[in-house]
Write a protein that holds these residues in place. Sequence first.
Motif, PDB file in Angstrom:
ATOM      1  N   SER A 113       0.810  -1.229   0.000  1.00 26.61           N
ATOM      2  CA  SER A 113       0.000   0.000   0.000  1.00 26.61           C
ATOM      3  C   SER A 113       0.839   1.273   0.000  1.00 26.61           C
ATOM      4  CB  SER A 113      -0.917   0.021   1.228  1.00 26.61           C
ATOM      5  OG  SER A 113      -1.784  -1.078   1.220  1.00 26.61           O
ATOM      6  N   ASN A 115       3.981   3.689  -2.041  1.00 22.30           N
ATOM      7  CA  ASN A 115       4.688   3.914  -3.298  1.00 22.30           C
ATOM      8  C   ASN A 115       6.125   3.462  -3.134  1.00 22.30           C
ATOM      9  OD1 ASN A 115       2.772   5.034  -4.967  1.00 22.30           O
ATOM     10  ND2 ASN A 115       3.124   7.117  -4.245  1.00 22.30           N
ATOM     11  N   LEU A 121       5.887   0.943 -10.484  1.00 21.25           N
ATOM     12  CA  LEU A 121       4.651   0.174 -10.331  1.00 21.25           C
ATOM     13  C   LEU A 121       4.967  -1.290 -10.650  1.00 21.25           C
ATOM     14  CD1 LEU A 121       2.140   2.582 -12.100  1.00 21.25           C
ATOM     15  CD2 LEU A 121       2.359   2.187  -9.651  1.00 21.25           C
ATOM     16  N   HIS A 158      -3.043   3.623   3.485  1.00 24.29           N
ATOM     17  CA  HIS A 158      -2.232   3.602   2.271  1.00 24.29           C
ATOM     18  C   HIS A 158      -1.605   4.972   2.056  1.00 24.29           C
ATOM     19  CE1 HIS A 158      -4.274   6.060  -0.838  1.00 24.29           C
ATOM     20  NE2 HIS A 158      -5.360   5.831  -0.131  1.00 24.29           N
ATOM     21  N   ARG A 160      -0.452   5.866  -1.260  1.00 29.08           N
ATOM     22  CA  ARG A 160      -0.191   5.726  -2.697  1.00 29.08           C
ATOM     23  C   ARG A 160      -0.233   7.043  -3.462  1.00 29.08           C
ATOM     24  NH1 ARG A 160      -3.725   1.392  -2.774  1.00 29.08           N
ATOM     25  NH2 ARG A 160      -2.746  -0.622  -2.370  1.00 29.08           N
TER      26      ARG A 160
END
Length: 294
Positions: A113, A115, A121, A158, A160
Amino acid sequence: MAVDMRLPTVKKTITSLSVSALDRKDLVVPGDVITSDTGFMRGHGTYVDEDKLTASVAGKVQRVDKLICVRPLKTRFNGEVGDVVVGRITEVQQKRWKVETNSRLDSVLLLSSVNLPGGELRRRSAEDELTMREYLQEGDLISAEVQSVFSDGALSLHTRSLKYGKLGQGVLVQLSPSLIKRQKTHFHNLPCGASIILGNNGFVWLYPTPGQQEEEAGGFYTSLEPVSLSDREVISRLRNCLLALAAHKVLLFDTSVLYCYESSLQHQVKDILKPEVMEEIVMLTQQKLLEHES
């Protein structure tokens, strides 16, 4: 060494409260009968006594259709999906971090969760798991969003988005979650030269307004440049303003904090928390808020 001494002041009685404030039906204490109508459903903070719905906590009565519950005025943070929180990492576990967010249970931030540095990615590998402490370690402060709520009430977080992530240099102020006003955004760059994150969990983060942040950092970049004296004074003043507003139970949002900051400029930073100065600043702030609303 100079010592600041003040004479004791007489505590004011609550005679100034208007009758309408004392007769408010939406504020209850334990044992107060909310309604004797049997058509209502019992929600949190209530119990049925002799066919009467009675409050079990002190707080504000909330009605949703036929459901009645009492929202406590002083409580731990009960998170909802989408809430912005500021928290501190307490433990690094397998594929997850435990985070203290002022709720009943520690919140969870999963490795999947966050980056990855560089904004990559891809699936998290065993190598990422071994380097978790390079991203976040015990004692680090983070800003995050509630992604989901587990069945036991624990929160899953998270980070993100690039606006979330590890926090750098600044001041953490811990207040009651009930004082934070829910808004569309809880990240504010104030015109006085500092920025504020008003966490829904009552943790407020004050920090110098950053310049252009490196986007490749993926939320893990923290500037360790020395903070100028003027910025430190602004942050200290804002911190004392927050404590003054919280002591007088004023809702905290960007406008109330800014009005309080402006009202305090005629006083020195160290004097803001003196009871008489605090009262004067908060009264001026409330007047400005009333004018702003009208």
